[in-house]
Write a protein that holds these residues in place. Structure first.
Motif, PDB file in Angstrom:
ATOM      1  N   ALA A 163      -8.231   3.892   2.657  1.00  0.00           N
ATOM      2  CA  ALA A 163      -8.295   4.285   4.073  1.00  0.00           C
ATOM      3  C   ALA A 163      -9.255   3.418   4.888  1.00  0.00           C
ATOM      4  CB  ALA A 163      -8.684   5.754   4.185  1.00  0.00           C
ATOM      5  N   ARG A 209      -8.328   9.485   8.119  1.00  0.00           N
ATOM      6  CA  ARG A 209      -8.398   9.757   6.684  1.00  0.00           C
ATOM      7  C   ARG A 209      -9.735   9.288   6.104  1.00  0.00           C
ATOM      8  NH1 ARG A 209      -3.737   7.737   2.817  1.00  0.00           N
ATOM      9  NH2 ARG A 209      -2.744   9.640   3.527  1.00  0.00           N
ATOM     10  N   GLY A 222       0.814  -1.214   0.000  1.00  0.00           N
ATOM     11  CA  GLY A 222       0.000   0.000   0.000  1.00  0.00           C
ATOM     12  C   GLY A 222       0.847   1.263   0.000  1.00  0.00           C
ATOM     13  N   GLY A 223       1.932   1.251   0.748  1.00  0.00           N
ATOM     14  CA  GLY A 223       2.843   2.396   0.755  1.00  0.00           C
ATOM     15  C   GLY A 223       3.476   2.622  -0.602  1.00  0.00           C
ATOM     16  N   SER A 235      -4.507   6.797  12.013  1.00  0.00           N
ATOM     17  CA  SER A 235      -4.237   7.640  10.842  1.00  0.00           C
ATOM     18  C   SER A 235      -5.167   7.317   9.674  1.00  0.00           C
ATOM     19  CB  SER A 235      -2.774   7.520  10.412  1.00  0.00           C
ATOM     20  OG  SER A 235      -2.479   6.204  10.016  1.00  0.00           O
ATOM     21  N   MET A 236      -5.368   6.041   9.411  1.00  0.00           N
ATOM     22  CA  MET A 236      -6.232   5.683   8.285  1.00  0.00           C
ATOM     23  C   MET A 236      -7.710   5.854   8.636  1.00  0.00           C
ATOM     24  SD  MET A 236      -4.111   5.276   5.955  1.00  0.00           S
ATOM     25  CE  MET A 236      -4.634   4.342   4.554  1.00  0.00           C
ATOM     26  N   SER A 246       3.531   8.270   2.169  1.00  0.00           N
ATOM     27  CA  SER A 246       2.963   6.921   2.070  1.00  0.00           C
ATOM     28  C   SER A 246       4.062   5.874   1.976  1.00  0.00           C
ATOM     29  CB  SER A 246       2.057   6.796   0.834  1.00  0.00           C
ATOM     30  OG  SER A 246       0.899   7.552   0.983  1.00  0.00           O
ATOM     31  N   SER A 249       3.606  10.136  -3.287  1.00  0.00           N
ATOM     32  CA  SER A 249       3.622  10.454  -1.863  1.00  0.00           C
ATOM     33  C   SER A 249       4.781   9.757  -1.150  1.00  0.00           C
ATOM     34  CB  SER A 249       2.293  10.034  -1.229  1.00  0.00           C
ATOM     35  OG  SER A 249       2.354  10.150   0.171  1.00  0.00           O
ATOM     36  N   GLY A 302       0.812   4.011  -2.957  1.00  0.00           N
ATOM     37  CA  GLY A 302       0.583   5.428  -2.697  1.00  0.00           C
ATOM     38  C   GLY A 302       1.664   6.293  -3.316  1.00  0.00           C
ATOM     39  N   TYR A 303       2.894   5.802  -3.280  1.00  0.00           N
ATOM     40  CA  TYR A 303       3.999   6.539  -3.889  1.00  0.00           C
ATOM     41  C   TYR A 303       3.879   6.535  -5.410  1.00  0.00           C
ATOM     42  CZ  TYR A 303       8.642   7.810  -5.448  1.00  0.00           C
ATOM     43  OH  TYR A 303       9.695   8.422  -6.087  1.00  0.00           O
ATOM     44  N   GLY A 362       4.442   3.383   5.025  1.00  0.00           N
ATOM     45  CA  GLY A 362       4.195   1.989   4.668  1.00  0.00           C
ATOM     46  C   GLY A 362       5.423   1.131   4.867  1.00  0.00           C
TER      47      GLY A 362
END
Length: 121
Positions: free
Chosen positions: A98, A88, A32-33, A84-85, A45, A42, A36-37, A49
């Motif tokens: 999220a 979000r 997931g990280g 955090s999620m 992320s 990001s 996101g990048y 992640g």
């Protein structure tokens, strides 16, 4: 990273259920990280992640030897991801990623708390 995790898990086929869930959770958080990048560029992320995934992988390796410690660390990581999620999700109302990660983190937090209580008996 995913391939390495899968190869390691194949070497040790007698994994506990909590180890299997932790390994899957670590993989999903890490992927997931990276997603996101790749999708939004990001670095936050990618970093969050990656660090979360690495800590969860450490939890996975320590569960058989130090279950109380590993479960405590798992509670910390999954609670931070839940916060955090979850925040979000409440802010954006987007179920993916999220809402899914928040729900998964809630379940894993419960599992780690159960592991902490079980290891104390």
């Amino acid at each position: 990273m995913l391939i390495a995790l899968l190869l390691i898990s194949r070497k040790n086929m007698d994994l506990s259920t909590s180890q299997k869930f932790t390994l899957g959770y670590a993989t999903l958080v890490g992927v997931g990280g990276v997603m996101g990048y790749m999708k939004r560029g990001s670095l936050m992320s990618l970093g969050a992640g990656g660090v979360s995934s690495a800590l969860l992988y450490y939890v996975y390796t320590e569960l058989p030897n130090k279950p109380a410690f590993a479960s405590s660390l798992g509670v910390g990581v999954s609670t931070m991801l839940l916060g955090s999620m979850g925040y979000r999700f409440l802010k954006t109302k987007k179920v993916f990623p999220a809402g899914v990660v928040a729900l998964l983190s809630l379940g894993m937090t419960g599992g780690y708390l159960h592991g902490m209580l079980k290891s104390q008996h």
